[in-house]
Design a protein around this motif. Structure first.
Motif, PDB file in Angstrom:
ATOM      1  N   ILE A  89       0.825  -1.203   0.000  1.00 37.81           N
ATOM      2  CA  ILE A  89       0.000   0.000   0.000  1.00 37.81           C
ATOM      3  C   ILE A  89       0.862   1.257   0.000  1.00 37.81           C
ATOM      4  CG2 ILE A  89      -1.655   1.327   1.401  1.00 37.81           C
ATOM      5  CD1 ILE A  89      -2.825  -1.379   2.267  1.00 37.81           C
ATOM      6  N   THR A  90       2.025   1.187   0.635  1.00 35.46           N
ATOM      7  CA  THR A  90       2.908   2.349   0.718  1.00 35.46           C
ATOM      8  C   THR A  90       4.352   1.929   0.486  1.00 35.46           C
ATOM      9  OG1 THR A  90       3.446   4.320   2.021  1.00 35.46           O
ATOM     10  CG2 THR A  90       3.327   2.255   3.218  1.00 35.46           C
ATOM     11  N   ASP A  91       5.161   2.861  -0.011  1.00 33.82           N
ATOM     12  CA  ASP A  91       6.596   2.634  -0.158  1.00 33.82           C
ATOM     13  C   ASP A  91       7.280   3.239   1.054  1.00 33.82           C
ATOM     14  OD1 ASP A  91       6.540   1.366  -2.661  1.00 33.82           O
ATOM     15  OD2 ASP A  91       6.483   3.289  -3.709  1.00 33.82           O
ATOM     16  N   PRO A  92       8.134   2.477   1.713  1.00 31.33           N
ATOM     17  CA  PRO A  92       8.820   3.010   2.897  1.00 31.33           C
ATOM     18  C   PRO A  92       9.933   3.973   2.506  1.00 31.33           C
ATOM     19  CG  PRO A  92       9.638   0.825   2.393  1.00 31.33           C
ATOM     20  CD  PRO A  92       8.506   1.099   1.424  1.00 31.33           C
ATOM     21  N   SER A  93      10.311   4.837   3.437  1.00 32.69           N
ATOM     22  CA  SER A  93      11.452   5.727   3.215  1.00 32.69           C
ATOM     23  C   SER A  93      12.729   4.898   3.256  1.00 32.69           C
ATOM     24  CB  SER A  93      11.506   6.809   4.288  1.00 32.69           C
ATOM     25  OG  SER A  93      11.897   6.245   5.533  1.00 32.69           O
ATOM     26  N   LEU A  94      13.789   5.461   2.743  1.00 33.12           N
ATOM     27  CA  LEU A  94      15.072   4.780   2.758  1.00 33.12           C
ATOM     28  C   LEU A  94      15.502   4.495   4.190  1.00 33.12           C
ATOM     29  CD1 LEU A  94      17.437   3.657   1.217  1.00 33.12           C
ATOM     30  CD2 LEU A  94      18.396   5.959   1.075  1.00 33.12           C
ATOM     31  N   GLU A  95      15.274   5.416   5.102  1.00 35.67           N
ATOM     32  CA  GLU A  95      15.641   5.208   6.508  1.00 35.67           C
ATOM     33  C   GLU A  95      14.842   4.052   7.102  1.00 35.67           C
ATOM     34  OE1 GLU A  95      17.452   5.245  10.078  1.00 35.67           O
ATOM     35  OE2 GLU A  95      18.113   6.234   8.241  1.00 35.67           O
ATOM     36  N   THR A  96      13.553   3.957   6.787  1.00 36.87           N
ATOM     37  CA  THR A  96      12.732   2.850   7.278  1.00 36.87           C
ATOM     38  C   THR A  96      13.239   1.532   6.726  1.00 36.87           C
ATOM     39  OG1 THR A  96      10.799   4.272   7.527  1.00 36.87           O
ATOM     40  CG2 THR A  96      10.380   1.908   7.341  1.00 36.87           C
ATOM     41  N   VAL A  97      13.600   1.499   5.451  1.00 39.29           N
ATOM     42  CA  VAL A  97      14.146   0.276   4.847  1.00 39.29           C
ATOM     43  C   VAL A  97      15.438  -0.129   5.555  1.00 39.29           C
ATOM     44  CG1 VAL A  97      15.133  -0.715   2.751  1.00 39.29           C
ATOM     45  CG2 VAL A  97      13.061   0.656   2.603  1.00 39.29           C
ATOM     46  N   ARG A  98      16.285   0.831   5.852  1.00 39.85           N
ATOM     47  CA  ARG A  98      17.543   0.535   6.558  1.00 39.85           C
ATOM     48  C   ARG A  98      17.266  -0.066   7.928  1.00 39.85           C
ATOM     49  NH1 ARG A  98      20.458   6.192   4.845  1.00 39.85           N
ATOM     50  NH2 ARG A  98      21.324   5.453   2.879  1.00 39.85           N
ATOM     51  N   ARG A  99      16.320   0.499   8.659  1.00 35.11           N
ATOM     52  CA  ARG A  99      15.979  -0.017   9.994  1.00 35.11           C
ATOM     53  C   ARG A  99      15.445  -1.444   9.910  1.00 35.11           C
ATOM     54  NH1 ARG A  99      12.776   4.989  12.881  1.00 35.11           N
ATOM     55  NH2 ARG A  99      14.465   6.509  12.718  1.00 35.11           N
ATOM     56  N   ILE A 100      14.551  -1.677   8.974  1.00 36.95           N
ATOM     57  CA  ILE A 100      13.965  -3.011   8.818  1.00 36.95           C
ATOM     58  C   ILE A 100      15.048  -4.023   8.437  1.00 36.95           C
ATOM     59  CG2 ILE A 100      12.409  -4.399   7.379  1.00 36.95           C
ATOM     60  CD1 ILE A 100      10.543  -1.909   7.316  1.00 36.95           C
ATOM     61  N   ALA A 101      15.926  -3.643   7.524  1.00 37.64           N
ATOM     62  CA  ALA A 101      17.005  -4.542   7.098  1.00 37.64           C
ATOM     63  C   ALA A 101      17.909  -4.908   8.273  1.00 37.64           C
ATOM     64  CB  ALA A 101      17.816  -3.907   5.973  1.00 37.64           C
ATOM     65  N   ARG A 102      18.224  -3.926   9.127  1.00 37.73           N
ATOM     66  CA  ARG A 102      19.070  -4.203  10.302  1.00 37.73           C
ATOM     67  C   ARG A 102      18.411  -5.237  11.204  1.00 37.73           C
ATOM     68  NH1 ARG A 102      19.503   1.469  11.451  1.00 37.73           N
ATOM     69  NH2 ARG A 102      20.850   2.223   9.828  1.00 37.73           N
ATOM     70  N   VAL A 103      17.117  -5.056  11.468  1.00 38.64           N
ATOM     71  CA  VAL A 103      16.401  -5.978  12.352  1.00 38.64           C
ATOM     72  C   VAL A 103      16.337  -7.371  11.733  1.00 38.64           C
ATOM     73  CG1 VAL A 103      14.163  -6.500  13.396  1.00 38.64           C
ATOM     74  CG2 VAL A 103      15.050  -4.159  13.453  1.00 38.64           C
ATOM     75  N   LEU A 104      16.127  -7.435  10.425  1.00 38.47           N
ATOM     76  CA  LEU A 104      16.042  -8.735   9.747  1.00 38.47           C
ATOM     77  C   LEU A 104      17.425  -9.323   9.454  1.00 38.47           C
ATOM     78  CD1 LEU A 104      13.086  -8.000   7.295  1.00 38.47           C
ATOM     79  CD2 LEU A 104      13.026  -9.317   9.434  1.00 38.47           C
ATOM     80  N   ASP A 105      18.468  -8.583   9.827  1.00 34.98           N
ATOM     81  CA  ASP A 105      19.853  -9.023   9.645  1.00 34.98           C
ATOM     82  C   ASP A 105      20.121  -9.407   8.191  1.00 34.98           C
ATOM     83  OD1 ASP A 105      22.448  -9.510  10.537  1.00 34.98           O
ATOM     84  OD2 ASP A 105      22.038 -11.646  10.873  1.00 34.98           O
ATOM     85  N   THR A 106      19.760  -8.474   7.304  1.00 37.71           N
ATOM     86  CA  THR A 106      19.942  -8.705   5.874  1.00 37.71           C
ATOM     87  C   THR A 106      20.412  -7.408   5.220  1.00 37.71           C
ATOM     88  OG1 THR A 106      18.869  -9.632   3.899  1.00 37.71           O
ATOM     89  CG2 THR A 106      17.555  -8.129   5.220  1.00 37.71           C
ATOM     90  N   PRO A 107      21.199  -7.495   4.154  1.00 35.76           N
ATOM     91  CA  PRO A 107      21.594  -6.265   3.458  1.00 35.76           C
ATOM     92  C   PRO A 107      20.362  -5.563   2.864  1.00 35.76           C
ATOM     93  CG  PRO A 107      22.906  -8.145   2.718  1.00 35.76           C
ATOM     94  CD  PRO A 107      21.799  -8.682   3.575  1.00 35.76           C
ATOM     95  N   VAL A 108      20.395  -4.255   2.849  1.00 39.19           N
ATOM     96  CA  VAL A 108      19.273  -3.479   2.325  1.00 39.19           C
ATOM     97  C   VAL A 108      18.923  -3.927   0.904  1.00 39.19           C
ATOM     98  CG1 VAL A 108      18.527  -1.173   1.624  1.00 39.19           C
ATOM     99  CG2 VAL A 108      19.680  -1.485   3.800  1.00 39.19           C
TER     100      VAL A 108
END
Length: 178
Positions: free
Chosen positions: A38-57
């Protein structure tokens, strides 16, 4: 596609949307909207999610069922926005390869980030229109239309537009990591 990848990685880690949201310091509604497309996340949100999921952006943008030739239509490009709203990237490459190509638009007086950002890649930036300041490890490089700069992205870096007009540029990153 990014929402599907986030959901896939989140569920593989047996994590709820609420747990991911809390760990990434975003709302549960944001996670839900991103996962449903429904929405595209901001780059900062993507970075945060990637860190939590322990995966490269970049892995969040990869198409696991990539075709041998990937065509990205201009009107189908994915937008990646900064939380401050001063920069928008459109992904030109398909997201399935070893190089990420983005077209950036940086508004007058804006910067790609408040401070330098580093990640394990190499970058090449080419100014399409306008003037762009590339700041790498505290040193500033003033680029005009047609100029380019290549650097090791492990050095803290950011892009600045100190003019009164928007600047457009192409950015190649390898391997993809933002």
């Amino acid at each position: 596609m990014i929402g599907e990848r986030i959901r896939e990685l989140r569920t593989a880690k047996s994590m709820t949307a609420t747990e991911l949201a809390k760990a990434a310091d975003v709302s549960v509604g944001m996670i839900s909207q991103v996962e449903r497309g429904i929405t595209d996340p901001s780059l900062e949100t993507v970075r945060r999610i990637a860190r939590v999921l322990d995966t490269p952006v970049f892995s969040l943008f990869q198409d696991v069922d990539a075709e041998p030739v990937a065509v990205v239509r201009r009107d189908r490009r994915m937008d990646i926005r900064s939380p401050q709203g001063g920069i928008v990237y459109q992904r030109v490459s398909s997201g399935a390869g070893k190089i990420e190509v983005l077209e950036g638009l940086l508004e007058p007086g804006a910067a790609s980030s408040d401070t330098g950002w580093s990640h394990p890649s190499d970058e090449c930036v080419v100014v399409l229109t306008g003037r762009l300041v590339v700041e790498v490890d505290g040193t500033r490089y003033d680029l005009k239309t047609g100029d380019s700069a290549t650097f090791d992205s492990r050095n803290p870096h950011r892009y600045l537009n100190e003019t009164s007009k928007p600047v457009r540029f192409l950015l190649a990153v390898t391997p993809p990591s933002y």
